[in-house]
Design a protein around this motif. Structure first.
Motif, short mmCIF file in Angstrom:
data_model
loop_
_atom_site.label_atom_id
_atom_site.label_comp_id
_atom_site.label_asym_id
_atom_site.label_seq_id
_atom_site.Cartn_x
_atom_site.Cartn_y
_atom_site.Cartn_z
N LEU A 178 -19.95 -51.96 -13.67
CA LEU A 178 -18.69 -51.30 -13.32
C LEU A 178 -18.56 -51.19 -11.80
O LEU A 178 -17.51 -51.53 -11.24
N VAL A 179 -19.62 -50.75 -11.15
CA VAL A 179 -19.58 -50.62 -9.69
C VAL A 179 -19.32 -51.98 -9.05
O VAL A 179 -18.50 -52.10 -8.14
N SER A 180 -20.01 -53.01 -9.56
CA SER A 180 -19.86 -54.30 -8.90
C SER A 180 -18.45 -54.87 -9.13
O SER A 180 -17.89 -55.50 -8.24
N GLN A 181 -17.88 -54.63 -10.31
CA GLN A 181 -16.50 -55.12 -10.54
C GLN A 181 -15.51 -54.37 -9.64
O GLN A 181 -14.58 -54.97 -9.11
N ILE A 182 -15.72 -53.07 -9.49
CA ILE A 182 -14.82 -52.31 -8.63
C ILE A 182 -14.98 -52.76 -7.17
O ILE A 182 -14.01 -52.90 -6.44
#
Lengths: 222, 130
Positions: A178-182
Motif C-alpha cells: 500500500l505504501v509503495s503504491q501510494i
C-alpha cells in the motif's frame, strides 16, 4: 457530519471485541464496513448487529484481500469521499481518526498515515519497536516515501487514491504494498500521531515478530 | 545385455509417472512440455539400461562421475519445479481471490439493494427475501 467517511475494518475472529469497536466508531462515523474474512466465530453477526455493513468472504483470504474488498465496497457508495482503514481488535482510537481528517481537510492532503512513533503515547516493547523501525527503514528504502511507521493499520485515504490502489498481497505484505503504491501515485500525504493501544487481548492475538521474516519473503518473491 | 531387477522396477515407475501425467487434461501450451517429457522419459529408460551414458555426459561437461551429474541435474530440476509451482500457486490465488471478492460483494449488494453499480443490469429481478 462525517457522512462521506467510510471505515473499512478487516474482520477475522474478533467476536469478543468487534461489537464494541463498531459501536464506538459509529458514534462519530456512521458508516462502517466490516469485511469478514471467513471468521469461524460470531464476528460477522455481531458486527452487523452493531450497525456495520458486513461483506463476507466465503473463505479466508488474508487481511490484504479484505482491505481491497472493503475498498471496492466503499467505492460503490457514490458520496464516499474518505476511506479509513481501521483494525477490528480495538487498537485504534476514534479521536485519532478525527484528527487525521481535520489535518487532511485543512491541508488538502490525499493520504494521512497513522504513526505510533510521532509521540510517546504508544507503549510498544523494545523488540517490537526495533523490528518496526527496521520495517520502516526497508519500506522507505524501497518506496518513494519517507515515513516513521509503515505498518500501522490506521490510514486515511481519499476516494481518488482508493480508486487507484490495487492490493494484490493477500497476507501480511499488503502494508508495504500500500505504501509503495501510494508513493508511486505522486499524491500529497502526511503522517499523524496515533495511539496504538496494546491491550492484553490484542497482545494475545498480536502478530508474532516472526511475521517480519514472512513479510520480507513475500515482498522479495512478489 | 543382462537386465537387473532394479532396471525393470525403475522403468515401470517412469512409465507409470508419465502415464499418470498424460491423463491430466490441458491446453495446447502443454504440448511442448509433454514432448519434453517424452524425451525425458526416453532418456530415463536409456540411462537405466545403459547407466554409463551419465558418465559420458559427466565427462563431457567436466564432472567427475555420472552419479554427481545426476545429483546436479536433480537439484536444478527441483529448484525449477519449486519456482514454477510457487508462481502457479500465486496465480491461482489471485484468481481465487477475485472470485471470492466478487461473490462477497455481489452478496452484500443483493442483500442491501445498493442504489449504484454501473456494471449491473437494472433491477428487474424480484427483491431479495429480507
Amino acid at each position: 457530519m462525517n457522512e462521506d467517511v467510510w471505515l473499512v475494518v478487516p474482520l477475522y475472529n474478533e467476536a469478543t471485541v468487534i461489537a464494541d469497536v463498531v459501536r464506538r466508531a459509529r458514534e462519530v462515523f456512521p458508516h462502517v464496513v466490516c469485511v469478514d474474512d471467513g471468521s469461524a466465530d460470531d464476528s460477522a453477526r455481531l458486527a452487523a448487529q452493531a450497525g456495520a455493513v458486513v461483506v463476507r468472504h466465503p473463505v479466508n483470504l488474508g487481511q490484504g484481500a479484505a482491505l481491497q474488498t472493503g475498498f471496492e465496497y466503499a467505492l460503490s457508495v457514490p458520496d464516499m469521499r474518505w476511506v479509513v482503514t481501521f483494525d477490528a481488535d480495538g487498537q485504534h482510537q476514534v479521536e485519532d481518526v478525527v484528527a487525521m481528517l481535520d489535518l487532511a481537510r485543512a491541508e488538502g492532503l490525499d493520504v494521512v498515515f497513522g504513526s505510533r512513533f510521532l509521540d510517546d503515547r504508544t507503549d510498544a516493547g523494545l523488540l517490537k519497536r526495533a523490528v518496526l523501525r527496521m520495517a520502516v527503514a526497508y519500506t522507505n528504502l524501497t518506496t518513494r516515501t519517507k515515513l516513521t511507521d509503515a505498518h500501522n493499520g490506521l490510514r486515511l485515504l481519499s476516494r481518488d487514491v482508493v480508486s487507484r490502489l490495487q492490493i494484490t498481497q493477500n497476507r501480511m505484505a499488503h502494508a508495504s504494498e500500500l505504501v509503495s503504491q501510494i508513493g508511486a501515485l505522486d499524491v500529497r500525504y502526511a503522517e499523524s500521531p496515533v495511539h496504538v493501544l496494546y491491550t492484553d487481548y490484542s497482545r494475545s492475538k498480536g502478530q508474532s515478530l516472526w511475521n517480519a521474516v514472512n513479510i520480507l519473503a513475500e515482498l522479495i518473491l512478489r | 545385455m543382462k537386465i537387473l531387477l532394479i532396471q525393470i522396477v525403475l522403468i515401470a515407475v517412469v512409465v507409470a509417472v508419465v502415464a499418470r501425467l498424460f491423463r491430466s487434461r490441458g491446453a495446447r501450451a502443454q504440448a511442448i512440455r509433454r514432448l519434453g517429457l517424452i524425451l525425458f522419459a526416453g532418456f530415463a529408460v536409456v540411462s537405466i539400461l545403459i547407466p554409463d551414458v551419465w558418465n559420458r555426459i559427466a565427462h563431457l561437461v567436466g564432472v567427475g562421475r555420472g552419479t554427481d551429474m545426476v545429483l546436479y541435474a536433480l537439484v536444478v530440476a527441483f529448484l525449477s519445479f519449486t519456482v514454477t509451482t510457487y508462481l502457479r500457486f500465486r496465480d491461482l490465488e489471485t484468481r481465487y481471490t477475485k472470485l471470492a471478492r466478487r461473490l462477497a460483494l455481489d452478496e452484500v449488494r443483493g442483500d442491501r439493494a445498493l442504489p449504484d453499480d454501473g456494471d449491473e443490469p437494472p433491477a428487474d429481478d424480484p427483491p431479495s427475501p429480507r
